[in-house]
Design an enzyme around this catalytic site. Sequence first.
Site, PDB file in Angstrom:
ATOM      1  N   HIS A  52       0.848  -1.201   0.000  1.00 35.58           N
ATOM      2  CA  HIS A  52       0.000   0.000   0.000  1.00 35.58           C
ATOM      3  C   HIS A  52       0.877   1.242   0.000  1.00 35.58           C
ATOM      4  O   HIS A  52       2.095   1.144   0.109  1.00 35.58           O
ATOM      5  CB  HIS A  52      -0.998  -0.012   1.161  1.00 35.58           C
ATOM      6  CG  HIS A  52      -0.399   0.110   2.528  1.00 35.58           C
ATOM      7  ND1 HIS A  52       0.411  -0.857   3.085  1.00 35.58           N
ATOM      8  CD2 HIS A  52      -0.488   1.096   3.463  1.00 35.58           C
ATOM      9  CE1 HIS A  52       0.774  -0.471   4.300  1.00 35.58           C
ATOM     10  NE2 HIS A  52       0.252   0.702   4.553  1.00 35.58           N
TER      11      HIS A  52
ATOM     12  N   HIS B 180       1.446   3.940   1.926  1.00 34.97           N
ATOM     13  CA  HIS B 180       1.980   4.720   3.049  1.00 34.97           C
ATOM     14  C   HIS B 180       3.506   4.855   2.966  1.00 34.97           C
ATOM     15  O   HIS B 180       4.195   3.943   2.523  1.00 34.97           O
ATOM     16  CB  HIS B 180       1.565   4.100   4.384  1.00 34.97           C
ATOM     17  CG  HIS B 180       0.126   4.371   4.719  1.00 34.97           C
ATOM     18  ND1 HIS B 180      -0.598   3.582   5.586  1.00 34.97           N
ATOM     19  CD2 HIS B 180      -0.723   5.338   4.287  1.00 34.97           C
ATOM     20  CE1 HIS B 180      -1.836   4.070   5.686  1.00 34.97           C
ATOM     21  NE2 HIS B 180      -1.937   5.125   4.903  1.00 34.97           N
TER      22      HIS B 180
ATOM     23  N   ASP C 237       5.899   4.683   5.003  1.00 32.00           N
ATOM     24  CA  ASP C 237       6.779   3.703   5.633  1.00 32.00           C
ATOM     25  C   ASP C 237       6.728   2.353   4.915  1.00 32.00           C
ATOM     26  O   ASP C 237       7.217   1.345   5.433  1.00 32.00           O
ATOM     27  CB  ASP C 237       6.436   3.551   7.124  1.00 32.00           C
ATOM     28  CG  ASP C 237       5.032   3.055   7.373  1.00 32.00           C
ATOM     29  OD1 ASP C 237       4.113   3.452   6.624  1.00 32.00           O
ATOM     30  OD2 ASP C 237       4.834   2.245   8.309  1.00 32.00           O
ATOM     31  N   HIS C 238       6.156   2.339   3.710  1.00 29.42           N
ATOM     32  CA  HIS C 238       6.132   1.113   2.891  1.00 29.42           C
ATOM     33  C   HIS C 238       6.700   1.347   1.491  1.00 29.42           C
ATOM     34  O   HIS C 238       7.038   0.389   0.799  1.00 29.42           O
ATOM     35  CB  HIS C 238       4.703   0.557   2.807  1.00 29.42           C
ATOM     36  CG  HIS C 238       4.173   0.167   4.159  1.00 29.42           C
ATOM     37  ND1 HIS C 238       4.076  -1.136   4.578  1.00 29.42           N
ATOM     38  CD2 HIS C 238       3.798   0.928   5.214  1.00 29.42           C
ATOM     39  CE1 HIS C 238       3.630  -1.168   5.833  1.00 29.42           C
ATOM     40  NE2 HIS C 238       3.455   0.077   6.241  1.00 29.42           N
TER      41      HIS C 238
ATOM     42  N   HIS D 123      -7.303  -1.052   5.899  1.00 25.77           N
ATOM     43  CA  HIS D 123      -6.291  -0.080   6.343  1.00 25.77           C
ATOM     44  C   HIS D 123      -6.224   1.056   5.317  1.00 25.77           C
ATOM     45  O   HIS D 123      -6.242   2.232   5.678  1.00 25.77           O
ATOM     46  CB  HIS D 123      -4.957  -0.796   6.493  1.00 25.77           C
ATOM     47  CG  HIS D 123      -3.810   0.072   6.898  1.00 25.77           C
ATOM     48  ND1 HIS D 123      -3.735   0.702   8.111  1.00 25.77           N
ATOM     49  CD2 HIS D 123      -2.673   0.421   6.235  1.00 25.77           C
ATOM     50  CE1 HIS D 123      -2.604   1.397   8.172  1.00 25.77           C
ATOM     51  NE2 HIS D 123      -1.947   1.241   7.052  1.00 25.77           N
TER      52      HIS D 123
ATOM     53  N   ASP E 144       0.081  -3.822   6.325  1.00 31.04           N
ATOM     54  CA  ASP E 144      -0.580  -3.362   7.553  1.00 31.04           C
ATOM     55  C   ASP E 144      -2.013  -3.872   7.651  1.00 31.04           C
ATOM     56  O   ASP E 144      -2.895  -3.194   8.185  1.00 31.04           O
ATOM     57  CB  ASP E 144      -0.587  -1.830   7.606  1.00 31.04           C
ATOM     58  CG  ASP E 144       0.803  -1.232   7.804  1.00 31.04           C
ATOM     59  OD1 ASP E 144       1.758  -1.997   8.073  1.00 31.04           O
ATOM     60  OD2 ASP E 144       0.929  -0.004   7.696  1.00 31.04           O
TER      61      ASP E 144
ATOM     62  N   HIS F 152       5.033  -4.477  10.818  1.00 23.19           N
ATOM     63  CA  HIS F 152       5.403  -3.745  12.035  1.00 23.19           C
ATOM     64  C   HIS F 152       5.554  -4.693  13.219  1.00 23.19           C
ATOM     65  O   HIS F 152       4.874  -5.710  13.295  1.00 23.19           O
ATOM     66  CB  HIS F 152       4.345  -2.695  12.398  1.00 23.19           C
ATOM     67  CG  HIS F 152       4.267  -1.559  11.441  1.00 23.19           C
ATOM     68  ND1 HIS F 152       5.027  -0.418  11.577  1.00 23.19           N
ATOM     69  CD2 HIS F 152       3.512  -1.380  10.337  1.00 23.19           C
ATOM     70  CE1 HIS F 152       4.746   0.421  10.590  1.00 23.19           C
ATOM     71  NE2 HIS F 152       3.824  -0.136   9.816  1.00 23.19           N
TER      72      HIS F 152
HETATM   73 FE    FE Z   1       2.893   0.874   8.110  1.00 20.27          FE
HETATM   74 ZN    ZN Z   2       0.180   1.673   6.568  1.00 19.78          ZN
END
Ligand code: FE
Ligand code: ZN
Length: 258
Positions: free
Chosen positions: A54, A56, A58-59, A113, A136, A174
């Site tokens: 996805h 985001h 942090d991905h 998410h 996530d 995570h």
């Molecule tokens: Fe994340």
């Molecule tokens: Zn995420």
Amino acid sequence: MNIYRLAVLNDNYVFVLHDPETNTAAVVDPAIAEPVLAKLDELDAELVAIFNTHHHGDHIGGNSVLIKKFPKAIVYAGEKDRDRIPHQQVFLKGGDQVSFGGRTADVFFVPGHTYAHIAYYFAPADDQGGELFCGDTLFAGGCGRLFEGTPTEMLASMEQLRRLPDDTRVWCAHEYTLSNLKFALTVDQDNTALQERMITAQAMRQRGEATVPTTIGLEKRTNPFMRWDTAAIKRSAGLDIPDRVFARIRGQKDNFAG
Ligand code: FE
Ligand code: ZN
């Protein structure tokens, strides 16, 4: 296919997949590029694919630097993430397949998410077990926050993942396990498998070990977001209709001080 788990940022995991036969590599959700480049260097492997779950930061944060270094690598992500993923070339929907290192992965559409979230499931092959990369969506002991989706969508996503074989390894993005289990115990107090899991997870974290990967079987026994239809969770929610139970416990988790 060998899987390397890199711990980056606060609590993210990035996964490097390596095929020793062709000396190629793929990466799942590169939050940042540097540790991935270091691993590729150590393996002396060529990056051929980036699998994003996805959009985001942090991905996908490492996509651009990785593509600069390996311009031939192909970036895969969900079709609904069009325009949100740097350098995306392949637009995947549920039911599609991708391949890497002689293995084939099924793509699952798992919104909740985010509205475009996908997961990659490498079915068992030869002597290797199944591997799920779910970003996530499903976490060890929990599930992702509903930023762009409804409880009903997330429930359907979890239902898809719950159908996988119990020994499937689950590589979530995570290390949230201890806080997830702490919440889980508030809605599933009498679950002895959950009580035992908390003790094991605490010991692992004290030793500095990762609690990822988990397995589908363990999640089915201990994760309240895979157990919305059990008597214990329904009783704790004081509700009976599946989406309502799911929505209630997700809402409780959002407000859980931990
Ligand atoms: Fe994340
Ligand atoms: Zn995420």
